[in-house]
Design an enzyme around this catalytic site. Structure first.
Site, mmCIF file in Angstrom:
data_model
loop_
_atom_site.group_PDB
_atom_site.id
_atom_site.type_symbol
_atom_site.label_atom_id
_atom_site.label_comp_id
_atom_site.label_asym_id
_atom_site.label_seq_id
_atom_site.Cartn_x
_atom_site.Cartn_y
_atom_site.Cartn_z
ATOM 1 N N GLU A 247 -4.761 -5.583 -2.657
ATOM 2 C CA GLU A 247 -3.468 -4.899 -2.636
ATOM 3 C C GLU A 247 -2.246 -5.809 -2.732
ATOM 4 O O GLU A 247 -1.140 -5.323 -2.906
ATOM 5 C CB GLU A 247 -3.365 -4.010 -1.395
ATOM 6 C CG GLU A 247 -3.062 -4.736 -0.126
ATOM 7 C CD GLU A 247 -2.042 -3.979 0.738
ATOM 8 O OE1 GLU A 247 -1.603 -2.903 0.339
ATOM 9 O OE2 GLU A 247 -1.677 -4.523 1.781
ATOM 10 N N HIS B 40 0.334 -0.959 0.406
ATOM 11 C CA HIS B 40 1.060 -1.248 -0.836
ATOM 12 C C HIS B 40 0.311 -0.732 -2.064
ATOM 13 O O HIS B 40 0.511 -1.236 -3.174
ATOM 14 C CB HIS B 40 1.287 -2.756 -0.975
ATOM 15 C CG HIS B 40 2.204 -3.330 0.056
ATOM 16 N ND1 HIS B 40 3.562 -3.099 0.066
ATOM 17 C CD2 HIS B 40 1.955 -4.121 1.129
ATOM 18 C CE1 HIS B 40 4.114 -3.723 1.095
ATOM 19 N NE2 HIS B 40 3.156 -4.361 1.754
ATOM 20 N N ASP C 245 -7.394 -9.932 1.655
ATOM 21 C CA ASP C 245 -6.271 -9.665 0.762
ATOM 22 C C ASP C 245 -6.031 -10.800 -0.238
ATOM 23 O O ASP C 245 -5.688 -11.914 0.150
ATOM 24 C CB ASP C 245 -4.998 -9.471 1.567
ATOM 25 C CG ASP C 245 -5.152 -8.466 2.695
ATOM 26 O OD1 ASP C 245 -6.116 -8.594 3.469
ATOM 27 O OD2 ASP C 245 -4.293 -7.586 2.835
ATOM 28 N N HIS D 283 -5.055 -6.840 6.012
ATOM 29 C CA HIS D 283 -3.617 -6.567 6.118
ATOM 30 C C HIS D 283 -2.808 -7.691 6.734
ATOM 31 O O HIS D 283 -1.704 -7.990 6.261
ATOM 32 C CB HIS D 283 -3.341 -5.267 6.891
ATOM 33 C CG HIS D 283 -1.872 -4.936 7.017
ATOM 34 N ND1 HIS D 283 -1.091 -4.626 5.920
ATOM 35 C CD2 HIS D 283 -1.052 -4.874 8.091
ATOM 36 C CE1 HIS D 283 0.145 -4.370 6.328
ATOM 37 N NE2 HIS D 283 0.194 -4.518 7.634
#
Length: 270
Positions: A39, A68, A8, A179
């Site tokens: 994201e 998201h 991420d 995540h």
């Protein structure tokens, strides 16, 4: 095939680290295909079209999203015009964009990329991720229709990520989690030849609380009361990810290494 997955991207610090380093890494490591989870790249909440273009221009072949996915409203339209951005496969019926796609690397080899959202401890109930992934993998057999398969499993629970890894073992080249923004130390090649890591970690500032400036999260933990919005931390970011080499005939992983470049978690590359 040499594949790099980067976890991420978190806010400005993560974007800066990726833009400054990925072009060099593609050349030095002779990367064939790069997947980046983007994201959280825009203010820690979603991905804008402008920032998607920035990451793609820096050398990403594919951007995956997550829960998201559409926090930045312009992504609702942008994803329809940019097939290199993938939303989760099981996000919602009628959601714009694609949840999987077959790409080609620079030598013409076919690479299937898909992302799926888990269900355990997530804020909303998404469709069953296992049946969704199974349907895609059955349609794209590894070593046949495609030379490599990467599955990004985006969820909270390490057990659910591990379950997905074993579920896909022998049918995917790579199953890697995203995540939680915290890298796990369990990178391994599963018995069927699938490279697996529960979570790749984030591309962001680790002098933080999962990428957010520390004061507000700490205040909420201590007092139970919010006072301000979360904002991404802005010191030097660490690029976190998973490097995998695969066999072109079978699509199975032959080598892997966890990546930590720059910032507080730096280690050697592949």
């Amino acid at each position: 095939m040499k594949i790099l997955f980067l976890g991420d991207v978190m806010g400005r610090a993560g974007r800066r680290a990726l833009v400054e380093n990925l072009p060099r890494l593609r050349e030095e490591w002779r990367l064939d295909f790069v997947v980046v989870n983007g994201e959280n790249a825009t203010g820690g909440m979603g991905l804008s079209g402008a920032h998607a273009k920035l990451l793609l221009e820096a050398g990403a072949d594919c951007l995956t999203l997550g829960d998201h996915a559409f926090d930045q409203k312009d992504m609702l339209q942008f994803i329809e015009t940019e097939p290199r951005v993938l939303r989760p496969l099981n996000y919602a019926k009628g959601a714009p964009g694609l949840g999987h796609r077959v790409f080609q690397d620079r030598r013409g080899r076919k690479v299937l990329v898909t992302q799926v959202l888990g269900q355990v401890f997530m804020k909303r109930a998404f469709d069953d991720p296992f049946s969704a992934v199974d349907q895609v993998l059955r349609a794209h057999p590894l070593g046949g229709a495609v030379q490599a398969v990467l599955v990004d499993i985006h969820c909270e629970a390490t057990s659910e990520k591990m379950g997905m890894g074993h579920f896909c073992d022998g049918r995917a080249s790579v199953v890697v989690g995203s995540h939680t923004h915290v890298p796990t130390a369990d990178a391994q090649i599963l018995p069927g030849g699938t490279a697996f890591q529960s979570d790749a970690g984030m591309c962001g500032d680790y002098n933080s609380v999962i990428g957010m400036e520390k004061s507000e999260p700490m205040r909420r933990f201590v007092t139970g009361m919010p006072k301000a919005r979360f904002t991404p931390a802005l010191e030097e970011a660490t690029l976190s990810g998973l490097y995998v080499e695969t066999d072109d005939k079978t699509g199975r992983a032959t080598r892997l290494r966890m990546i930590r470049l720059g910032g507080r978690l730096e280690q050697a590359g592949p």
